[in-house]
Design a protein around this motif. Structure first.
Motif, PDB file in Angstrom:
ATOM      1  N   PRO A   4       0.807  -1.232   0.000  1.00 28.70           N
ATOM      2  CA  PRO A   4       0.000   0.000   0.000  1.00 28.70           C
ATOM      3  C   PRO A   4       0.839   1.282   0.000  1.00 28.70           C
ATOM      4  O   PRO A   4       0.309   2.362  -0.209  1.00 28.70           O
ATOM      5  N   ILE A   5       2.151   1.162   0.250  1.00 32.61           N
ATOM      6  CA  ILE A   5       2.982   2.369   0.416  1.00 32.61           C
ATOM      7  C   ILE A   5       3.746   2.676  -0.874  1.00 32.61           C
ATOM      8  O   ILE A   5       4.345   1.768  -1.469  1.00 32.61           O
ATOM      9  N   ALA A   6       3.760   3.925  -1.274  1.00 34.04           N
ATOM     10  CA  ALA A   6       4.525   4.320  -2.470  1.00 34.04           C
ATOM     11  C   ALA A   6       6.004   3.986  -2.261  1.00 34.04           C
ATOM     12  O   ALA A   6       6.526   4.156  -1.159  1.00 34.04           O
ATOM     13  N   ARG A   7       6.673   3.547  -3.336  1.00 35.65           N
ATOM     14  CA  ARG A   7       8.091   3.151  -3.213  1.00 35.65           C
ATOM     15  C   ARG A   7       8.961   4.306  -2.716  1.00 35.65           C
ATOM     16  O   ARG A   7       9.894   4.133  -1.960  1.00 35.65           O
ATOM     17  N   ARG A   8       8.601   5.513  -3.163  1.00 37.91           N
ATOM     18  CA  ARG A   8       9.354   6.705  -2.768  1.00 37.91           C
ATOM     19  C   ARG A   8       9.361   6.831  -1.235  1.00 37.91           C
ATOM     20  O   ARG A   8      10.398   7.048  -0.621  1.00 37.91           O
ATOM     21  N   ILE A   9       8.194   6.665  -0.641  1.00 37.35           N
ATOM     22  CA  ILE A   9       8.079   6.818   0.820  1.00 37.35           C
ATOM     23  C   ILE A   9       8.813   5.680   1.532  1.00 37.35           C
ATOM     24  O   ILE A   9       9.419   5.878   2.584  1.00 37.35           O
ATOM     25  N   GLN A  10       8.791   4.498   0.910  1.00 31.12           N
ATOM     26  CA  GLN A  10       9.539   3.382   1.519  1.00 31.12           C
ATOM     27  C   GLN A  10      11.022   3.718   1.597  1.00 31.12           C
ATOM     28  O   GLN A  10      11.685   3.401   2.578  1.00 31.12           O
ATOM     29  N   THR A  11      11.528   4.391   0.564  1.00 35.01           N
ATOM     30  CA  THR A  11      12.947   4.789   0.589  1.00 35.01           C
ATOM     31  C   THR A  11      13.211   5.712   1.763  1.00 35.01           C
ATOM     32  O   THR A  11      14.201   5.581   2.470  1.00 35.01           O
TER      33      THR A  11
END
Ligand SMILES: Cc1ncc(COP(=O)(O)O)c(C=O)c1O
Length: 397
Positions: A4-11
């Protein structure tokens, strides 16, 4: 199930893992403020706000015409007051129209990065850094390039900066007075830095911008002089927040100021306004803009902060701690008596003394104290610092 989390935010969550650990899972995160405690962890107020802030907000909350709370980008009265303050303090002839009001320094930095940085551009930041620089560079698709300070003088390591400048370098973030070291970079450093940046820009034909984070430029001790990088390098953007000077960081107002020496400032100014719109109307609330001329004239009592700095430096040194003596800002860096600063801060936290582990600011083996703590909190904390240090020493014998 997809993530559910955008990859950008995971970074980002990886980049700021130590910060997240501290604010979500540490004695500080779970502190019970109904118990006696000492909060020296971050630059938050621990006493009632300046009465002048309340007076200004009350006074300017009363509308004087129908547009009082209309969409407000840059209120001319606020721009003029900010520019006049800068002209006096920084000694650069800033023009009112070159002040771009933002929701404090956080947003000033986000807007500046959005305005200047293309995907895969490199942005140099200095370590130990303010904890959000790396993540904010990543947020615009930039590539963060870390350069350590000189560990002995806490000054910029100019040779390391020179080595880090590449054809892809778009900007460098410089924070003076520095959080967490408390260092004010001297004119000789800024002059040499300007030469390096001019030469790098000339080599590639693409300007390297200096983002001058001056959040603490009014928090200066011992009657020292502050030296703004904008006096030394034409392509500097001055980023400022009223949150530190007023010790009211929840009231979000600050600015980006473009110095008159900047060749492309009209074009950049327009791009800043566009970036502020694209970011979701990143302008301060109308009320704060109306109040800015009054807020500009206010400051917390710097001599009280300096007295707390002196007391903490003297008493912690007498206990056997190794302590830095900041030239400005809210912060002191102290060497932890054991290598694992997070474990040491955990022990202090269990005794309800909250400090920031050095790991969070890329200074493992240290912890950071904020002199925004009240005198009562410092009274509470000092015996705990002595006891926990002694326990740690005994345990390692
Ligand atoms: C070096 C530095 N830059 C920027 C900021 C952000 O300031 P504000 O929250 O007022 O925008 C802070 C706040 O801690 C800081 O220490």
């Amino acid at each position: 199930m997809t993530n559910p989390i955008a990859r950008r935010i995971q970074t980002y969550t990886t980049t700021i893992a130590p910060v997240l650990r501290f604010v979500m899972d540490s004695p500080y995160a779970h502190r019970d403020v109904s118990q006696p405690h000492a909060d020296l962890a971050v630059g938050n107020p621990q006493e009632m706000p300046l009465p002048g802030i309340v007076d200004a907000l009350e006074r300017w909350a009363v509308p004087q015409h129908k547009d009082w709370f209309a969409y407000t980008m840059n209120l001319p009265t606020a721009q003029e007051a900010a520019a006049a303050g800068l002209r006096e303090r920084v000694g650069v002839a800033f023009a009112a129209e070159d002040i771009h009001l933002t929701n404090a320094a956080f947003v000033a930095l986000a807007v500046a990065l959005n305005t200047l940085v293309d995907p895969s551009d490199e942005v140099i930041f200095i370590s130990p850094p303010w904890f959000f620089y790396e993540m904010m560079i990543q947020s615009v698709g930039g590539v963060p390039v870390r350069v350590r300070i000189d560990p002995h003088s806490f000054d910029l390591d100019l040779a390391a900066i020179e080595a880090a400048l590449s054809p892809r370098t778009r900007a460098i973030i410089v924070n003076t007075p520095n959080n967490p070291t408390g260092k004010i970079y001297p004119p000789s450093t800024l002059t040499t830095l300007a030469g390096l940046l001019d030469r790098a820009s000339a080599r590639t034909g693409r300007t390297v911008y200096l983002l001058s984070d001056e959040s603490y430029h009014r928090i200066i001790f011992d009657g020292r002089e502050f030296h703004s990088p904008t006096r030394y390098y034409a392509n500097s953007l001055l980023l400022y927040t009223y949150g530190k000077t007023l010790l009211a960081p929840g009231q979000r107002i600050g600015y980006i100021a473009l110095p008159p020496s900047m060749p492309d400032r009209a074009e950049i100014g327009q791009a800043i306004t566009a970036a502020q719109m694209a970011l979701g109307w990143a302008f301060p609330n109308a009320l704060l803009q109306h109040a800015l001329p009054d807020l500009e004239a206010l400051s917390i009592d710097i001599s009280r902060l300096q007295a707390r700095r002196d007391r903490l430096v003297a008493e912690l040194t007498a206990m056997g701690y190794e302590v830095t003596r900041p030239e400005g800002t809210f912060y002191l860096m102290v060497r932890a008596p054991i290598a694992d600063d997070e474990a040491f801060c955990q022990r202090l936290g269990e005794a309800r003394v909250y400090v920031l582990p050095g790991t969070v600011v890329e200074m493992p083996g240290y912890f950071r104290l904020s002199v925004t703590a009240s005198d009562d909190m410092i009274d509470f904390a000092l015996p705990v610092f002595a006891r926990v240090r002694e326990e740690a020493r005994q345990a390692t014998l």
